[in-house]
Design an enzyme around this catalytic site. Sequence first.
Site, PDB file in Angstrom:
ATOM      1  N   ASN A  59      -1.670  -2.794  -6.017  1.00 19.29           N
ATOM      2  CA  ASN A  59      -2.605  -3.642  -5.265  1.00 19.29           C
ATOM      3  C   ASN A  59      -3.604  -2.703  -4.590  1.00 19.29           C
ATOM      4  O   ASN A  59      -3.288  -2.093  -3.571  1.00 19.29           O
ATOM      5  CB  ASN A  59      -1.819  -4.460  -4.225  1.00 19.29           C
ATOM      6  CG  ASN A  59      -2.734  -5.232  -3.295  1.00 19.29           C
ATOM      7  OD1 ASN A  59      -3.937  -5.349  -3.549  1.00 19.29           O
ATOM      8  ND2 ASN A  59      -2.176  -5.756  -2.222  1.00 19.29           N
ATOM      9  N   LYS A  85      -6.343  -3.349  -3.071  1.00 25.98           N
ATOM     10  CA  LYS A  85      -7.019  -3.895  -1.882  1.00 25.98           C
ATOM     11  C   LYS A  85      -8.516  -3.579  -1.941  1.00 25.98           C
ATOM     12  O   LYS A  85      -9.085  -3.536  -3.028  1.00 25.98           O
ATOM     13  CB  LYS A  85      -6.357  -3.364  -0.601  1.00 25.98           C
ATOM     14  CG  LYS A  85      -4.830  -3.519  -0.648  1.00 25.98           C
ATOM     15  CD  LYS A  85      -4.154  -3.285   0.656  1.00 25.98           C
ATOM     16  CE  LYS A  85      -2.656  -3.461   0.484  1.00 25.98           C
ATOM     17  NZ  LYS A  85      -1.929  -3.421   1.728  1.00 25.98           N
ATOM     18  N   HIS A  99      -1.314 -12.941  -0.365  1.00 29.00           N
ATOM     19  CA  HIS A  99      -1.000 -11.675   0.305  1.00 29.00           C
ATOM     20  C   HIS A  99      -1.109 -11.868   1.818  1.00 29.00           C
ATOM     21  O   HIS A  99      -1.955 -12.629   2.289  1.00 29.00           O
ATOM     22  CB  HIS A  99      -1.962 -10.579  -0.176  1.00 29.00           C
ATOM     23  CG  HIS A  99      -1.540  -9.223   0.276  1.00 29.00           C
ATOM     24  ND1 HIS A  99      -1.814  -8.756   1.536  1.00 29.00           N
ATOM     25  CD2 HIS A  99      -0.835  -8.252  -0.345  1.00 29.00           C
ATOM     26  CE1 HIS A  99      -1.287  -7.542   1.664  1.00 29.00           C
ATOM     27  NE2 HIS A  99      -0.694  -7.219   0.532  1.00 29.00           N
ATOM     28  N   GLU A 157      -2.440 -10.158   4.004  1.00 25.26           N
ATOM     29  CA  GLU A 157      -3.794  -9.899   4.536  1.00 25.26           C
ATOM     30  C   GLU A 157      -4.699 -11.108   4.308  1.00 25.26           C
ATOM     31  O   GLU A 157      -5.566 -11.414   5.127  1.00 25.26           O
ATOM     32  CB  GLU A 157      -4.361  -8.621   3.895  1.00 25.26           C
ATOM     33  CG  GLU A 157      -3.643  -7.385   4.448  1.00 25.26           C
ATOM     34  CD  GLU A 157      -3.523  -6.227   3.477  1.00 25.26           C
ATOM     35  OE1 GLU A 157      -4.263  -6.168   2.481  1.00 25.26           O
ATOM     36  OE2 GLU A 157      -2.646  -5.363   3.711  1.00 25.26           O
ATOM     37  N   GLU A 160       7.071  -8.996   0.726  1.00 22.98           N
ATOM     38  CA  GLU A 160       6.409  -7.910   1.442  1.00 22.98           C
ATOM     39  C   GLU A 160       6.558  -8.126   2.944  1.00 22.98           C
ATOM     40  O   GLU A 160       5.769  -8.873   3.550  1.00 22.98           O
ATOM     41  CB  GLU A 160       4.914  -7.874   1.080  1.00 22.98           C
ATOM     42  CG  GLU A 160       4.661  -7.665  -0.397  1.00 22.98           C
ATOM     43  CD  GLU A 160       3.281  -7.062  -0.640  1.00 22.98           C
ATOM     44  OE1 GLU A 160       3.218  -6.029  -1.310  1.00 22.98           O
ATOM     45  OE2 GLU A 160       2.279  -7.604  -0.135  1.00 22.98           O
ATOM     46  N   GLY A 202       1.627  -0.700   4.642  1.00 23.97           N
ATOM     47  CA  GLY A 202       0.680   0.320   5.082  1.00 23.97           C
ATOM     48  C   GLY A 202       1.111   1.067   6.327  1.00 23.97           C
ATOM     49  O   GLY A 202       0.318   1.770   6.945  1.00 23.97           O
ATOM     50  N   SER A 231       4.949  -0.075   1.724  1.00 18.17           N
ATOM     51  CA  SER A 231       5.174   1.380   1.754  1.00 18.17           C
ATOM     52  C   SER A 231       6.141   1.847   0.668  1.00 18.17           C
ATOM     53  O   SER A 231       6.891   2.800   0.884  1.00 18.17           O
ATOM     54  CB  SER A 231       5.628   1.842   3.141  1.00 18.17           C
ATOM     55  OG  SER A 231       4.631   1.524   4.110  1.00 18.17           O
TER      56      SER A 231
HETATM   57  P1  PGA Z   1       1.427  -0.561   0.860  1.00 15.70           P
HETATM   58  O1  PGA Z   1       0.827  -2.032   0.527  1.00 15.70           O
HETATM   59  O2  PGA Z   1       2.200  -0.136  -0.365  1.00 15.70           O
HETATM   60  O3  PGA Z   1       0.231   0.289   1.105  1.00 15.70           O
HETATM   61  O4  PGA Z   1       2.312  -0.719   2.046  1.00 15.70           O
HETATM   62  C1  PGA Z   1       1.570  -2.978  -0.207  1.00 15.70           C
HETATM   63  C2  PGA Z   1       0.826  -4.283  -0.272  1.00 15.70           C
HETATM   64  O5  PGA Z   1       0.239  -4.696   0.745  1.00 15.70           O
HETATM   65  O6  PGA Z   1       0.800  -4.940  -1.330  1.00 15.70           O
END
Ligand code: PGA
Length: 256
Positions: free
Chosen positions: A9, A11, A97, A99, A169, A175, A215
Amino acid sequence: MRSFLIAGNWKMNMGPKETADFFGQLDDAVQQEKPGVEAAVCPPFISLPAAFEARKPGSAVKIGAQNVHFEDNGAFTGEVSTTMLNELGCDFVILGHSERREYFGEDDAIINKKVKKALADGITPIVCVGEVLDERKSNRHFDVVKTQTTGSLAGLSASDAGKIVIAYEPVWAIGTGETASPEQAQEMHAFIRKELTGLFGQDVADTIRILYGGSMKPDNAGELMQNPDVDGGLIGGASLKADSFAKLVSIAAEQK
Ligand code: PGA
């Protein structure tokens, strides 16, 4: 048997040039078809054409989008339709997601419409669920994930449900460098599979891949994917570099 899926992903990272560079740097071995493992990256909309152009002919790495609208076309400024994603050949679309939920006001009802639209038009939705830290601390994480799962998948037929991918998630792990422990991941993935069994029956629930996200990186991917209900990862930061993405795909290929 479920195959693993390693999905990047990206982003709001990686413009068309960086996207082309990524594919240029991606090891040939990673791009070969591997039994039991699928790999995909989901660049920003504007980089999707570059991804399709830069992907080597015959590459097994699939390409997906990070969002889609639930209508076909019309007066929806700034939006993109499944028809447009299909014109390029997108296999996946990430939906719901955290976000999108937090910053763009998407709720389960909107996500549900998008999931149905993607399925109707032959694009595999990767449906994201997961609790925030407060919800985990106050022991509401199972309720939250149950509500998100049932809401996002409301009204799906069992045969359609069998085509989706879920990504668990935990928002506190996205992140942040903090990862759910393998035990926490397995516990929630098993819970989600139990909910899917209640909704769609055991046979269908057993075919649905449940990815972990938050992460995940080469250092911790192996121990997470060793769990019986963790079928791969939705990976942000660690999917942006070709070598780290390649490592994650190899780690999935090593799992039984
Ligand atoms: P990350 O993001 O691996 O940077 O924690 C995962 C995601 O939000 O899909």
